[in-house]
Write an enzyme that holds these catalytic residues in place. Structure first.
Site, PDB file in Angstrom:
ATOM      1  N   GLY A  24       5.830  -3.224  37.056  1.00 29.87           N
ATOM      2  CA  GLY A  24       6.523  -3.025  35.790  1.00 29.87           C
ATOM      3  C   GLY A  24       6.070  -4.028  34.735  1.00 29.87           C
TER       4      GLY A  24
ATOM      5  N   SER B 109      15.292  -9.456  28.294  1.00 35.16           N
ATOM      6  CA  SER B 109      14.175  -9.061  29.156  1.00 35.16           C
ATOM      7  C   SER B 109      12.910  -9.757  28.716  1.00 35.16           C
ATOM      8  CB  SER B 109      13.983  -7.540  29.079  1.00 35.16           C
ATOM      9  OG  SER B 109      12.675  -7.198  29.496  1.00 35.16           O
TER      10      SER B 109
ATOM     11  N   GLN C 148      10.039  -9.068  29.788  1.00 30.82           N
ATOM     12  CA  GLN C 148       8.971  -8.067  29.639  1.00 30.82           C
ATOM     13  C   GLN C 148       8.988  -7.494  28.233  1.00 30.82           C
ATOM     14  OE1 GLN C 148       9.624  -5.397  32.926  1.00 30.82           O
ATOM     15  NE2 GLN C 148       8.846  -6.871  34.410  1.00 30.82           N
TER      16      GLN C 148
ATOM     17  N   ASP D 285      15.744 -11.641  39.635  1.00 32.41           N
ATOM     18  CA  ASP D 285      14.988 -11.165  40.801  1.00 32.41           C
ATOM     19  C   ASP D 285      15.556 -11.701  42.117  1.00 32.41           C
ATOM     20  OD1 ASP D 285      13.307  -9.738  39.146  1.00 32.41           O
ATOM     21  OD2 ASP D 285      11.747 -11.277  39.113  1.00 32.41           O
TER      22      ASP D 285
ATOM     23  N   LYS E 171      15.304  -1.965  38.107  1.00 30.79           N
ATOM     24  CA  LYS E 171      14.200  -2.692  38.774  1.00 30.79           C
ATOM     25  C   LYS E 171      13.373  -1.713  39.612  1.00 30.79           C
ATOM     26  CE  LYS E 171      15.023  -6.527  36.847  1.00 30.79           C
ATOM     27  NZ  LYS E 171      14.078  -6.964  35.827  1.00 30.79           N
TER      28      LYS E 171
END
Ligand code: S3P
Length: 442
Positions: free
Chosen positions: A100, A173, A175, A321, A348
């Site tokens: 991802g 996030s 990301q 995580d 996730k």
């Protein structure tokens, strides 16, 4: 979910976890080093790079765009970057496997390149939401198409010159933040990103470390388009997320005494340490130092009695995580543990709240679902069982810790999925707990 892939791993409780362990390189930092090295001018070297499936998928994508990347040995990567405009249009669809991070960060880069590219991945990645990066990039002028209105991969990207924006992200996030920062780096003018609470800040730290100007003011970041990135050398610390499995194993298995060496302890990553401390754990941190802009230390842990706690709010992004293995610690703590504000876990590799619920119940744990969390009732012991990794690396490793701490043996499906982030996991487990895991063929 059924089983995915071949083989099952039997995990048997072999007693305490002991010794010293060095973890593989940090996954998030390795991805970022490969991306920036590929966009830099000249030869960059990454020491301590993680060589797992996810990071190899990032390197493979840049190789397919003409960047020579060599694995010099099992921890050194050399990248001959061709500059910010040096990438070539890939002739093939880029398959990013399970990663991802690769898909979201690359979407930010590729939206700015003057060519066409298509990104896809495995069945898990193709089910993960991409609107969180596609929508802000579209507001910068990007052309990105995908299934479900651009939310689901494959994504087709026609790169173009973008406009700088001020983006206020609804989600904490890294990301999302990093995709916009990378696009901003390749766009004229000042791009800003504001997040609701702090997610991991490796992109910002690496910008600093390699000389890319970035202004940080709390949750607010500003970056300007640059003309060039100079080649660099970075050292990647051990992955705290990999250390987490051993940390919890040593805490919950009586008689354990373990030292984890050279682990990254970036404050945006170590929410698990705070959560475990609030359960009564004492973890010694020593040899603190800064390596390539990231804090690094050794962690020393002995088995200890834990009690229930509550984790919620700004702590969640800092341990996002680690929730699967944290749930294992909670299952063996005295009293109840509540996890709230963790709805992101449903987006996730798999829906990790559903996976934890289903799999820990097999170990005899009483656990209640909540839309954005879980309530876990601790018990003195777990019962070994047959359980399913859901094809998710962190689930497989968390279940291994549960199996190691349980009574009787446990079998875990699709154990090879650990290769996304920690290819040596089973061997390392046997290193500190000899005979703990045995691969069964089916
Ligand atoms: C990552 C960010 C996190 C994390 C993932 C790696 C990164 O995701 O779960 O494993 O390297 O930026 P989000 O930022 O989407 O929460």
């Amino acid at each position: 979910m059924g089983t995915h892939g071949v083989g099952r791993m039997r995990v048997v409780p072999v007693g305490p976890v002991k010794g010293e362990l060095t973890l593989p390189g940090d996954k998030s930092i390795t991805h970022r080093a490969i991306i920036l090295g590929s966009l830099a001018d000249g030869v960059s070297e990454i020491r301590g790079a993680l060589q797992s499936d996810d990071c190899r998928d990032t390197a493979k994508a840049f190789r397919a765009m003409g960047v020579p990347i060599d694995e010099l040995d099992d921890e050194r990567l050399q990248i001959r970057g061709g500059g910010l405009r040096g990438l070539k249009e890939p002739a093939e669809v880029l398959d990013l496997g399970n990663s991802g991070t690769t898909m979201r960060l690359l979407t930010g880069v590729l939206a700015t390149q003057r060519f066409f590219s298509v990104l896809t991945g495995d069945q898990y990645l193709r089910a993960r939401p991409m609107a969180r990066v596609v929508l802000p990039l579209r507001s910068m002028g990007a052309t990105i198409l995908g299934r479900d209105g651009g939310n689901l991969p494959p994504l087709a990207i026609q790169g173009a010159r973008l406009r700088a924006i001020d983006y206020v992200s609804p989600v904490a996030s890294a990301q999302v933040k990093s995709a916009i920062l990378l696009a901003g780096l390749l766009t004229e003018g000042e791009t800003t990103v504001t997040e609701p609470s702090l997610s991991r800040d490796h992109t910002e730290r690496m910008f600093d470390a390699v000389g890319i100007p970035i202004d940080r003011n709390g949750l607010h970041l500003r970056v300007n388009g640059v003309k060039q990135i100079a080649a660099f050398q970075v050292i990647v610390p051990g992955d705290f997320s990999a250390a987490a499995f051993f940390l919890v194993a040593a805490l919950v298995i009586p008689g354990s005494d373990l030292t984890l060496c050279d682990v990254g302890i970036n404050p945006t990553r170590i929410g698990l340490l705070e959560a475990l401390q609030s359960m009564g754990a004492a973890i010694e941190i020593s040899r603190n130092r800064i390596v390539s802009g990231e804090p690094v230390a050794d962690l020393h842990v002995r088995s200890q009695a834990l009690h229930g706690t509550e984790v919620a709010g700004a702590l969640i992004p800092r341990m996002v995580d680690e929730i699967p293995v944290f749930a294992v610690a909670a299952a063996l703590a005295a009293g109840t543990t509540t996890i709230r504000n963790a709805g992101e876990l449903r987006a996730k590799e798999v829906d990790r709240l559903a996976a934890i619920l289903q799999e820990l119940r097999r170990f005899g744990v009483q656990i209640e679902p909540r839309p954005d969390g879980l309530i876990i009732h601790g018990r003195p012991s777990l019962t070994g069982c047959h359980c399913d990794s859901w094809g998710d690396h962190r689930m497989a490793m968390a279940l291994a810790v549960a199996g190691l701490a349980a009574e009787g043996s446990t079998e875990i499906s699709y154990p090879s999925c650990v290769s996304s982030s920690f290819p040596d996991f089973w061997a390392r487990l046997n290193g500190v707990a000899p005979g703990a895991s045995v691969l069964l063929e089916v």
